[in-house]
Design a protein around this motif. Structure first.
Motif, PDB file in Angstrom:
ATOM      1  N   LEU A  44       0.825  -1.207   0.000  1.00  0.00           N
ATOM      2  CA  LEU A  44       0.000   0.000   0.000  1.00  0.00           C
ATOM      3  C   LEU A  44       0.859   1.257   0.000  1.00  0.00           C
ATOM      4  O   LEU A  44       0.497   2.269  -0.613  1.00  0.00           O
ATOM      5  N   ARG A  45       1.994   1.212   0.651  1.00  0.00           N
ATOM      6  CA  ARG A  45       2.877   2.383   0.688  1.00  0.00           C
ATOM      7  C   ARG A  45       3.470   2.682  -0.686  1.00  0.00           C
ATOM      8  O   ARG A  45       3.998   3.776  -0.915  1.00  0.00           O
ATOM      9  N   GLN A  46       3.401   1.721  -1.609  1.00  0.00           N
ATOM     10  CA  GLN A  46       3.938   1.916  -2.959  1.00  0.00           C
ATOM     11  C   GLN A  46       2.823   2.078  -3.991  1.00  0.00           C
ATOM     12  O   GLN A  46       3.073   1.985  -5.192  1.00  0.00           O
ATOM     13  N   MET A  47       1.588   2.320  -3.554  1.00  0.00           N
ATOM     14  CA  MET A  47       0.469   2.401  -4.489  1.00  0.00           C
ATOM     15  C   MET A  47       0.666   3.512  -5.513  1.00  0.00           C
ATOM     16  O   MET A  47       1.188   4.587  -5.199  1.00  0.00           O
ATOM     17  N   ARG A  48       0.288   3.242  -6.761  1.00  0.00           N
ATOM     18  CA  ARG A  48       0.385   4.199  -7.867  1.00  0.00           C
ATOM     19  C   ARG A  48      -1.014   4.642  -8.277  1.00  0.00           C
ATOM     20  O   ARG A  48      -1.895   3.821  -8.488  1.00  0.00           O
ATOM     21  N   ARG A  49      -1.205   5.947  -8.408  1.00  0.00           N
ATOM     22  CA  ARG A  49      -2.512   6.482  -8.758  1.00  0.00           C
ATOM     23  C   ARG A  49      -2.823   6.258 -10.239  1.00  0.00           C
ATOM     24  O   ARG A  49      -1.938   6.300 -11.081  1.00  0.00           O
ATOM     25  N   ALA A  50      -4.095   6.022 -10.532  1.00  0.00           N
ATOM     26  CA  ALA A  50      -4.569   5.863 -11.907  1.00  0.00           C
ATOM     27  C   ALA A  50      -5.536   7.012 -12.227  1.00  0.00           C
ATOM     28  O   ALA A  50      -6.193   7.540 -11.329  1.00  0.00           O
TER      29      ALA A  50
END
Length: 257
Positions: free
Chosen positions: A138-144
């Protein structure tokens, strides 16, 4: 339907809790959670609405909802939900705004595993370590780019509401200005100030989100293009590719995969 009770559990020893449920074609009432939420549809497209905007979430994506943010989930078809909730003690490094994220294959499998484990795992042991791996992901989540900003300004909102009802409307900013009793220059400035996007960019994003939903329901590219106001499927494909970097057909294949 009330929010799952698991979303209201406060216990730092349970960094992640999970739930699985199905929604028919329905709208859930606006609600909040004490925990932040990552919402994922195993199959089908859902909309998540807040006072600030609308997020379109296909099955290849998930939506992050901070704790205590009022939101509403809308299913335009039967969907199967898998959701995890993060305790506030573990969410300080995570986004404090709502956003759609690209769901990696690893995070997807971790969510499904968390659901199978349940919410009665010990504070020490392999189950807890798996939940901490989820936190790392979750700390590396990328926005779409599936966010559609809203506006409270009456003139801008009147245009927005009409376009949401009829995304194919071909009216130019000058036409809309006449409809709402404004000059085109003033309405253009209002759109940028209220939504952070120009009128043309906002309408393209709306059409993109509508296209994603319809493609997810199995409609053909040509039908989607024509029903959203494009003169040809090639013009629609050019817009789609410029926004997402892939063609509609390739996007649909990737989403199904």
């Amino acid at each position: 339907m009330s929010p799952p009770a698991t979303s209201q559990i406060l216990n730092p020893d349970l960094p992640v809790v999970s739930v699985a449920f199905d929604l028919e074609r329905e709208q859930r009432a606006p609600h909040t959670h004490l925990r932040a939420q990552l919402l994922y549809s195993v199959e089908g497209v859902m909309r998540v609405m807040t006072a600030l905007g609308t997020w379109m979430v296909p099955s290849s994506q998930a939506v992050w909802i901070p704790s205590m943010m009022e939101h509403q989930v809308i299913a335009t078809e039967a969907i199967s939900i898998r959701s995890i909730y993060v305790d506030p003690a573990w969410s300080s490094e995570l986004p404090n705004d709502c956003c759609v994220i690209a769901l990696s294959p690893l995070l997807r499998e971790l969510i499904l595993r968390a659901v199978r484990i349940g919410n009665d795992y010990p504070p020490e042991g392999p189950e807890r370590r798996l939940m901490e791996v989820i936190m790392d992901e979750l700390r590396q989540m990328r926005r779409a780019p599936f966010y559609l900003p809203m506006s409270g300004h009456p003139k801008v909102r009147k245009v927005i509401d009409a376009l949401v009802e009829q995304p194919a409307d071909p009216g130019k900013i000058e036409d809309w200005a006449k409809r709402v009793g404004s000059s085109s220059r003033t309405l253009s400035r209002l759109f940028v100030r209220e939504t952070g996007m120009s009128f043309g960019a906002w309408r393209r994003r709306l059409r993109l989100m509508e296209a994603i939903e319809r493609l997810g329901q199995g409609e053909s590219v040509t039908r989607v293009a024509l029903e959203l106001g494009y003169q040809s499927s090639s013009a629609f494909t050019a817009m789609f590719r410029s926004e997402l970097g892939v063609s509609p057909k390739r996007y649909s294949r990737q989403d199904r995969a």
